[in-house]
Design a protein around this motif. Structure first.
Motif, short mmCIF file in Angstrom:
data_model
loop_
_atom_site.label_atom_id
_atom_site.label_comp_id
_atom_site.label_asym_id
_atom_site.label_seq_id
_atom_site.Cartn_x
_atom_site.Cartn_y
_atom_site.Cartn_z
N LEU A 1 15.91 -2.98 3.91
CA LEU A 1 15.16 -1.79 4.34
C LEU A 1 16.11 -0.74 4.90
O LEU A 1 16.00 0.45 4.57
CB LEU A 1 14.13 -2.19 5.41
CG LEU A 1 13.24 -1.07 5.95
CD1 LEU A 1 12.39 -0.47 4.83
CD2 LEU A 1 12.35 -1.60 7.07
N LEU A 2 17.06 -1.18 5.73
CA LEU A 2 18.05 -0.24 6.26
C LEU A 2 18.90 0.35 5.15
O LEU A 2 19.15 1.56 5.12
CB LEU A 2 18.96 -0.96 7.27
CG LEU A 2 18.67 -0.75 8.76
CD1 LEU A 2 17.29 -1.29 9.11
CD2 LEU A 2 19.73 -1.41 9.62
N ALA A 3 19.36 -0.49 4.23
CA ALA A 3 20.22 -0.03 3.15
C ALA A 3 19.50 1.00 2.28
O ALA A 3 20.06 2.05 1.94
CB ALA A 3 20.69 -1.20 2.30
N GLU A 4 18.26 0.72 1.94
CA GLU A 4 17.50 1.64 1.09
C GLU A 4 17.36 3.00 1.77
O GLU A 4 17.54 4.04 1.14
CB GLU A 4 16.13 1.04 0.79
CG GLU A 4 15.37 1.75 -0.32
CD GLU A 4 14.22 0.93 -0.84
OE1 GLU A 4 13.85 1.11 -2.02
OE2 GLU A 4 13.67 0.11 -0.08
N HIS A 5 17.03 2.96 3.06
CA HIS A 5 16.90 4.22 3.80
C HIS A 5 18.24 4.95 3.90
O HIS A 5 18.33 6.16 3.66
CB HIS A 5 16.37 3.93 5.21
CG HIS A 5 16.53 5.09 6.15
ND1 HIS A 5 15.75 6.21 6.09
CD2 HIS A 5 17.44 5.32 7.15
CE1 HIS A 5 16.13 7.08 7.02
NE2 HIS A 5 17.16 6.55 7.67
#
Length: 422
Positions: free
Chosen positions: A133-137
Motif C-alpha cells: 500500500l505504501l509502495a503503490e502510493h
C-alpha cells in the motif's frame, strides 16, 4: 505536506506538519489530547522523514511520501547505494531496450525505484500488504509508473515470462527476529529458487549481508546453479564513508565472462579479477626488490608513505592485487598496511606521510612523541588494543597526528607516526 487521505487523516497530517522537526522521543512523552491524531502513525512519519533527510534526500524533499515503521527505514538501502545499483543494472543491460525489471523482495521500494528507471515495464513484488500500500502510493507520488503485486517470491516467480533483471534482497532475520547471514538461512532461500530464477532472467542481482564471505557466497551459488553456463560474473562490495554496507552478486548467462570484483567506497572504486591466493606476499615488485623485511621508513631520508585500504578493499582481501596495481608493499603479511616511496593519488583508502617510526622502547617512544599531546591511533596485527596503547603512550584522542601500531614481518612491533594526506 499532503499525505494520502486513505493512509493518514487530515488532523494527523496537520500534527505531522507542525512537529516535523521536533524530537520524536519528546513528542511521544508529551502525547496529544486530540483524539483525531493517530499519534503512533504521526511519530512514525516524523521519524521516517527525519531519517530520509539523511538517507533518502530526494524522497525527503518530495511532498506526500509515506514512511514505514522504523525497522523498515533502517533496513532499506540509502539513496547512494540504490543509485549505485542503478548504474550496475544500466551497464549490464547495455544500450538496447530495457524491457522488464522485477524486484521480488520490494520492501520500502528504494532499490526498486532507482534500479527500474529506464525500463519499459517494472514490477514490484512484496508479501506485506502494508508495504504494498505504501509502495503503490509512493510510486504514484514520485510519478514512477510500476506494477505492485502483493505476493510471496515463491508464488510469483513462476508467473514471470522473461525479465532482463530480477533483483532480490532476502530478509536476513529468522522467525524470532534474530539476524541471519548465510544465503540458505535468509527468506526467501535463493539457493532453492536459483534454477527457476535462471530460467526467468538474463541477469540476477542479489543483495546480501556485508558480513558474508564473498568467496563462499559465490561458491554456494555456483553449486546451486542448474545451468553449467550460468555463473556469478560480478561481485560488488559497496561501502559508504569507509563502512561496508552491501554485498551485491550478479549472475549472468555468459560463460566466457570472468568474475570481476569491485570494491566501492563513495566515488572510489577498485576493480580486479581474482587470482589464486588472497594475500600479498613480500616478494617485492618492479619498484621494490625482494627483501626479508619491508622498507625501512628512514632508509635514506626521503619521504615515505603509508596507505591503509578502505573497508571494502579489506573485506575483499585483495592485498596481492593492490601490490600488483600500485607501487606498494605490505608492512607484513597480516598487517594490511602498505608502504611506498611515492605519493599515490588514487589509492583506494587513506594516505599518510610517515613522519617517524618508533620501536616500543620507552626511551625511543618518549623521544619520538615529545612534542605530541594527542593522536588518532589505529592498531593492525598488534598485541595491544587502541585503549591500552593510548594509555601507555599517554596521548589524548584526536589532533593532526596519526599513529599506526603494527607488527613487522620479523615479529618486531613498530609505531608509524604520520600526518594524513587524504
Amino acid at each position: 505536506m499532503y499525505l494520502c487521505s486513505m493512509l493518514i487523516n487530515e488532523t494527523t497530517c496537520r500534527y505531522i506538519r507542525q512537529h516535523q522537526d521536533d524530537d520524536v522521543r519528546l513528542l511521544a512523552l508529551q502525547g496529544t489530547k486530540d483524539p483525531e491524531v493517530d499519534l503512533t502513525l504521526a511519530l512514525q512519519q516524523i521519524a521516517g522523514r527525519q531519517t530520509a533527510r539523511r538517507k533518502l534526500p530526494s524522497w525527503a524533499e518530495t511532498e506526500g511520501i509515506v514512511y514505514p515503521p522504523h525497522l523498515n527505514m533502517e533496513q532499506c538501502s540509502s539513496e547512494q547505494t540504490a543509485r549505485y545499483k542503478q548504474q550496475v543494472v544500466e551497464r549490464l543491460c547495455g544500450e538496447g531496450e530495457r524491457k522488464l525489471l522485477v524486484d521480488l523482495t520490494g520492501g520500502f521500494g528504494v532499490d526498486f525505484y532507482w534500479m527500474s528507471r529506464g525500463f519499459k515495464h517494472r514490477t514490484y513484488v512484496e508479501q506485506s500488504e502494508a508495504l504494498c500500500l505504501l509502495a503503490e502510493h509512493n510510486f504514484k507520488t514520485l510519478s514512477h509508473d510500476s506494477s505492485v503485486c502483493c505476493s510471496t517470491t515463491a508464488a510469483f516467480l513462476p508467473t514471470i515470462g522473461h525479465a532482463d533483471v530480477i533483483f532480490l534482497d532476502p530478509a536476513r532475520r529468522d522467525d524470532h527476529g534474530g539476524r541471519t547471514y548465510g544465503i540458505a538461512d535468509c527468506t526467501p532461500n535463493v539457493l532453492e529458487l536459483l534454477p527457476l530464477l535462471q530460467e526467468k532472467a538474463r541477469f540476477i542481482v542479489l543483495k546480501l549481508s556485508p558480513m558474508l564471505d564473498w568467496r563462499k557466497a559465490v561458491s554456494d551459488l555456483e553449486h546451486a546453479s542448474s545451468a553449467p553456463e550460468a555463473h556469478v560474473c560480478e561481485v560488488h562490495i559497496v561501502g559508504v564513508d569507509n563502512e561496508c554496507k552491501e554485498l551485491l552478486l550478479v549472475l549472468c548467462q555468459q560463460p566466457t565472462t570472468r568474475l570481476h570484483v569491485a570494491c566501492v567506497n563513495n566515488s572510489s572504486s577498485f576493480t580486479f579479477v581474482p587470482s589464486v591466493g588472497t594475500h600479498c606476499s613480500l616478494r617485492g615488485n618492479s619498484l621494490f626488490p625482494p627483501r626479508e623485511q619491508p622498507l625501512s621508513p628512514m632508509h635514506d631520508g626521503s619521504p615515505l608513505y603509508l596507505y591503509e585500504p578502505n573497508a571494502s578493499v579489506m573485506k575483499a582481501g585483495c592485498y596481492m592485487e593492490l601490490a600488483e596495481r600500485f607501487p606498494v608493499e605490505q608492512v607484513a603479511q597480516n598487517s594490511h598496511l602498505f608502504l611506498s616511496t611515492v605519493e599515490i593519488g588514487d589509492f583506494p583508502g587513506r594516505s599518510f606521510e610517515i613522519q617517524s617510526v618508533s620501536s616500543m622502547n620507552k626511551r625511543e617512544i618518549n623521544q619520538k612523541l615529545t612534542t605530541i599531546e594527542s593522536a588518532n591511533i589505529s592498531v593492525r596485527n598488534f598485541p595491544l588494543s587502541v585503549q591500552q596503547l593510548r594509555k601507555k603512550l599517554k596521548l589524548k584522542d584526536g589532533g593532526q597526528t596519526y599513529i599506526f601500531a603494527t607488527t613487522l614481518q620479523n615479529g618486531e612491533h613498530r609505531l608509524f607516526i604520520c600526518r594524513k594526506i587524504s
